[in-house]
Motif scaffolding. Structure first.
Motif, PDB file in Angstrom:
ATOM      1  N   VAL A  79      -7.085   3.779  -4.586  1.00 24.11           N
ATOM      2  CA  VAL A  79      -8.105   3.924  -3.544  1.00 24.11           C
ATOM      3  C   VAL A  79      -8.018   5.355  -3.020  1.00 24.11           C
ATOM      4  CG1 VAL A  79      -8.975   3.127  -1.318  1.00 24.11           C
ATOM      5  CG2 VAL A  79      -7.886   1.493  -2.879  1.00 24.11           C
ATOM      6  N   MET A  89       4.444   3.832   3.099  1.00 24.17           N
ATOM      7  CA  MET A  89       4.297   2.507   2.495  1.00 24.17           C
ATOM      8  C   MET A  89       4.023   1.463   3.574  1.00 24.17           C
ATOM      9  SD  MET A  89       7.231   2.187  -0.475  1.00 24.17           S
ATOM     10  CE  MET A  89       6.825   0.464  -0.731  1.00 24.17           C
ATOM     11  N   ILE A  99      -4.285   6.179  -2.488  1.00 30.94           N
ATOM     12  CA  ILE A  99      -3.585   4.958  -2.083  1.00 30.94           C
ATOM     13  C   ILE A  99      -3.427   4.052  -3.300  1.00 30.94           C
ATOM     14  CG2 ILE A  99      -3.633   2.946  -0.548  1.00 30.94           C
ATOM     15  CD1 ILE A  99      -5.652   4.639   1.184  1.00 30.94           C
ATOM     16  N   TYR A 101       0.868  -1.181   0.000  1.00 31.86           N
ATOM     17  CA  TYR A 101       0.000   0.000   0.000  1.00 31.86           C
ATOM     18  C   TYR A 101       0.902   1.227   0.000  1.00 31.86           C
ATOM     19  CZ  TYR A 101      -3.796  -3.112   1.504  1.00 31.86           C
ATOM     20  OH  TYR A 101      -4.730  -4.117   1.591  1.00 31.86           O
ATOM     21  N   ILE A 146       0.753   5.267   0.125  1.00 29.94           N
ATOM     22  CA  ILE A 146      -0.131   6.403   0.413  1.00 29.94           C
ATOM     23  C   ILE A 146       0.607   7.694   0.075  1.00 29.94           C
ATOM     24  CG2 ILE A 146      -1.532   7.542   2.184  1.00 29.94           C
ATOM     25  CD1 ILE A 146      -1.474   4.848   3.715  1.00 29.94           C
ATOM     26  N   THR A 154      -4.160  -0.757  -8.158  1.00 29.42           N
ATOM     27  CA  THR A 154      -5.509  -0.239  -7.934  1.00 29.42           C
ATOM     28  C   THR A 154      -5.422   1.052  -7.123  1.00 29.42           C
ATOM     29  OG1 THR A 154      -6.444  -2.468  -7.921  1.00 29.42           O
ATOM     30  CG2 THR A 154      -7.771  -0.728  -6.923  1.00 29.42           C
ATOM     31  N   CYS A 182       2.313   5.240 -10.215  1.00 26.71           N
ATOM     32  CA  CYS A 182       1.556   4.175 -10.865  1.00 26.71           C
ATOM     33  C   CYS A 182       1.950   4.031 -12.342  1.00 26.71           C
ATOM     34  CB  CYS A 182       0.060   4.445 -10.739  1.00 26.71           C
ATOM     35  SG  CYS A 182      -0.940   2.997 -11.119  1.00 26.71           S
ATOM     36  N   MET A 199      -2.584   0.341  -4.346  1.00 26.57           N
ATOM     37  CA  MET A 199      -2.500  -1.013  -3.804  1.00 26.57           C
ATOM     38  C   MET A 199      -2.064  -1.962  -4.922  1.00 26.57           C
ATOM     39  SD  MET A 199      -5.485  -3.359  -2.052  1.00 26.57           S
ATOM     40  CE  MET A 199      -6.319  -3.641  -3.621  1.00 26.57           C
ATOM     41  N   CYS A 200      -1.030  -2.770  -4.654  1.00 30.02           N
ATOM     42  CA  CYS A 200      -0.595  -3.728  -5.670  1.00 30.02           C
ATOM     43  C   CYS A 200       0.059  -4.947  -5.032  1.00 30.02           C
ATOM     44  CB  CYS A 200       0.354  -3.088  -6.675  1.00 30.02           C
ATOM     45  SG  CYS A 200       1.921  -2.544  -5.995  1.00 30.02           S
TER      46      CYS A 200
END
Length: 312
Positions: free
Chosen positions: A252, A291, A265, A226, A228, A250, A238, A267-268
């Motif tokens: 968030v 992280m 956020i 994660y 942030i 993804t 990303c 997320m991977c």
């Protein structure tokens, strides 16, 4: 014409890959058993351990020695039937193949290396090397949805019922029971170093179970990350993840509880060997990013396991 041939070609390649890996697993497994465990009477567990124990009993009581691979084959016949009932004909075919091949290879190694066995009298090395080879070979065979019969069939049946327990742990519990029994048999037949043999056998089982689970599940493990950060930095991070690492992610939306600032956020799930590169990307774009990293033992989806795959 082409569209009809491609699926057929893919099926053939899948078949060849499956049986190629099963064959490699049988080769590694047979080396571990014939050249190390069996050669030093370490009854490793499972039908292999039972067969080694039976072979020792026959040798001590009659002076005649059967081939361990042949004993394994005989014990497996009723277990093949059980496997066919629970898992179908495809499992049965691949299991018969793996059992016949590994048993034949053990018989071959006994002949070819007869004058060199045991390769070492060091029981620690025997337990370590034999356990690693045994576990690696069996792990490859299980990854292809097959087994070498014996207690492997029982392990797969129990795994269906107790899905939260890893295969190696179930196998280890059964093996410990078999090794305990072999210790009693060795003691009853007057084996001088039965206690030492038993202790090193337990070591080989722990090594086997660790290696088995590593080969069976290692390829499916990853890190869950994660990241942030701010909206702008999230786009940059990303973008680089997608381009440089070819990894999905993804977004968030979030909000800082203290500052009230908008956060994004990322997320991977990422393979372990790619994680250092991910850290480099994050630190280069936003050294203040927060992280959270944890281990993900099983990941389903593109690049990982298929949801329709059999549970191992």
């Amino acid at each position: 014409m082409k569209s009809g041939k491609l699926p057929e070609k893919a099926v053939v390649l899948k078949f060849l890959k499956k049986y190629g890996i099963i064959s490699l697993g049988c080769l590694i497994y047979s080396f571990g058993v014939a050249l190390f465990l069996d050669a030093n009477s370490l009854a490793s567990g499972g039908v292999t351990g039972i067969s080694i124990m039976i072979n020792y009993v026959i040798r001590v009581c009659t002076g005649y020695e059967l081939n361990t691979g042949i004993i394994i084959l005989i014990i497996n016949i009723p277990l093949f039937i059980l496997g066919a009932v629970f898992f179908g004909k495809h499992f049965l075919i691949s299991t018969v193949y793996a059992t016949a091949l590994s048993s034949g290879l053990m018989w071959l190694w006994d002949i070819l290396f007869a004058s060199y066995l045991p390769l070492t009298n060091n029981l620690f090395l025997t337990a370590l090397i034999g356990g690693v080879l045994f576990g690696a070979g069996m792990g490859l065979i299980f990854r292809m949805g097959s087994s070498t019969g014996g207690t492997d069939v029982i392990v797969k049946i129990l795994r269906k019922k107790f899905r939260y327990i890893q295969t190696g742990m179930i196998s280890m519990a059964i093996d410990i029971f078999i090794v305990g029994t072999s210790a009693i048999v060795y003691w009853a037949l007057g084996m001088e170093n039965f206690f030492e043999i038993t202790c090193y056998t337990f070591i080989s089982i722990v090594v086997f179970s660790t290696m088995f689970d590593f080969v069976l599940y290692g390829g499916n493990s990853a890190k869950l990350v994660y990241i942030i950060t701010t909206h702008d930095n999230a786009q940059q991070i990303c973008g680089r993840i997608l381009k440089e690492l070819d990894v999905g992610a993804t977004f968030v939306d979030g909000e800082g509880a203290y500052t009230g600032d908008d956060k994004r956020i990322i997320m991977c799930a990422i393979k372990n060997f790619l994680y250092p590169k991910l850290r480099d990307i994050v630190s280069a774009v936003d050294a203040n990013a927060f992280m959270i990293v944890s281990s993900a033992k099983e990941v389903y989806g593109e690049g990982y396991k298929n949801h329709l795959d059999d549970e191992l």
